[in-house]
Design a protein around this motif. Sequence first.
Motif, short mmCIF file in Angstrom:
data_model
loop_
_atom_site.label_atom_id
_atom_site.label_comp_id
_atom_site.label_asym_id
_atom_site.label_seq_id
_atom_site.Cartn_x
_atom_site.Cartn_y
_atom_site.Cartn_z
N ASP A 139 2.02 68.61 11.61
CA ASP A 139 2.55 69.84 10.94
C ASP A 139 3.97 70.17 11.42
N GLY A 140 4.70 69.44 11.97
CA GLY A 140 6.25 69.78 11.88
C GLY A 140 6.50 70.39 13.39
N ARG A 141 5.41 71.04 14.23
CA ARG A 141 5.77 71.60 15.34
C ARG A 141 5.81 70.39 16.43
N THR A 142 6.16 70.67 17.60
CA THR A 142 6.16 69.90 19.00
C THR A 142 5.04 70.21 19.68
N ILE A 143 4.55 69.37 20.36
CA ILE A 143 3.33 69.70 21.41
C ILE A 143 3.61 70.95 21.97
N VAL B 73 2.29 79.06 32.96
CA VAL B 73 3.21 77.97 33.30
C VAL B 73 2.75 76.33 32.81
N ILE B 74 4.12 75.77 32.20
CA ILE B 74 3.90 74.53 31.40
C ILE B 74 4.44 73.39 32.49
N LEU B 75 3.40 72.47 32.54
CA LEU B 75 4.17 71.35 33.55
C LEU B 75 4.68 70.56 32.37
N ALA B 76 5.93 70.16 32.81
CA ALA B 76 6.63 69.23 31.74
C ALA B 76 7.83 68.34 32.44
N ALA B 77 7.64 68.06 33.70
CA ALA B 77 8.60 67.52 34.38
C ALA B 77 8.74 65.92 34.24
N GLY B 78 7.50 65.46 33.70
CA GLY B 78 7.37 63.87 33.92
C GLY B 78 8.04 62.88 32.75
N MET B 79 7.96 61.75 33.10
CA MET B 79 8.61 60.86 32.07
C MET B 79 7.88 60.61 30.82
N GLY B 80 6.67 60.64 31.25
CA GLY B 80 5.80 60.17 29.92
C GLY B 80 6.27 58.90 29.25
N SER B 81 6.26 57.77 30.13
CA SER B 81 6.87 56.54 29.89
C SER B 81 5.72 55.91 28.95
N ARG B 82 4.26 56.12 29.13
CA ARG B 82 3.41 55.42 28.28
C ARG B 82 3.58 55.77 26.99
N LEU B 83 3.98 56.80 26.45
CA LEU B 83 4.11 57.20 24.83
C LEU B 83 5.30 56.40 24.19
N GLY B 84 6.25 55.90 25.17
CA GLY B 84 7.44 55.24 24.45
C GLY B 84 8.41 55.90 23.58
N ARG B 85 8.50 57.23 23.97
CA ARG B 85 9.43 58.03 23.25
C ARG B 85 10.71 58.51 24.24
N SER B 86 11.84 58.54 23.46
CA SER B 86 12.95 58.84 24.22
C SER B 86 13.29 59.98 24.71
N LEU B 87 12.34 61.05 24.11
CA LEU B 87 12.53 62.55 24.61
C LEU B 87 11.22 62.69 25.37
N PRO B 88 11.44 63.90 26.46
CA PRO B 88 10.29 64.32 27.17
C PRO B 88 8.96 64.57 26.16
N LYS B 89 8.24 64.11 26.70
CA LYS B 89 6.69 64.02 25.75
C LYS B 89 6.37 65.46 24.98
N PRO B 90 6.44 66.46 25.78
CA PRO B 90 6.05 67.69 25.23
C PRO B 90 6.88 68.02 23.95
N LEU B 91 7.98 67.31 23.62
CA LEU B 91 8.80 67.42 22.55
C LEU B 91 8.39 66.41 21.45
N THR B 92 7.46 65.89 21.49
CA THR B 92 6.89 64.94 20.38
C THR B 92 6.51 65.81 19.23
N GLU B 93 6.90 65.24 18.18
CA GLU B 93 6.49 66.05 16.84
C GLU B 93 4.99 65.62 16.37
N LEU B 94 4.52 66.82 16.04
CA LEU B 94 2.92 66.70 15.37
C LEU B 94 3.15 66.44 13.92
#
Length: 230
Positions: free
Chosen positions: A29-33, A6-27
């Motif tokens: 190496d080109g992959r997302t988290i 299970v991956i918990l990915a429901a939150g808004m992740g507002s502290r990072l300041g991105r428009s997409l859900p935080k798990p979709l933040t790009e690293l």
Amino acid sequence: MSTQIVILAAGMGSRLGRSLPKPLTELSDGRTIMRQQFDNVRAAFGDSAKVTIVVGYKLEHIIEAFPEASYVYNEQYDQTNTSKSLLRALQASSAGGVLWMNGDVVFDPMALVRASKLVARDQSFVSVNTAKVSDEEVKYTTGPEGYIQELSKTVENGLGEAVGINYVARRDKAALVRQLQRVDDQDYFERGIELAIEQNGLRFEPVDISDLYAVEVDFAEDLERANLFV
């Protein structure tokens, strides 16, 4: 039986300041988290591992990126914390243990390889880092037999930090579900674990991954640190 992840990915992740859900933040190496997490799951458990993602905030973006996963919806994602997301996931799971992780953790693939040994013997565990103990992180202590005793941000004299990768054994799952139902909406899932240990006698083993990297990405500086490893 294939391993349930299970991956918990429901939150808004507002502290990072991105428009997409935080798990979709790009690293770097080109992959997302989350893609890094999926790759780590496959490396440790193979293609047969069943991955379920708990979604809420802008869920359509995650579903589009990972159509191969199963999904559980936390419709109260903006009013609840990880305790209620995990509760929904465990209630929707099949018989057997469940390994879960926070959707914002970038970590060494060996962390799951090491954890897979405990999954194989169906032993509940919490992955920990004993190299640092920050006030704002979830900390832990152990009892006389070496199992987790306290697990929260308010722990004093903690032995280390929980890194957000955990497993509940088949025999322990019902008790954890009951405690997750009891805790407050804003509690982290660690509160449910702590109550299950205290009131139901569950034994969660600490798995030390201090020699491996594991970065919870809350702020821009966390992302910079994670990118040093991938």
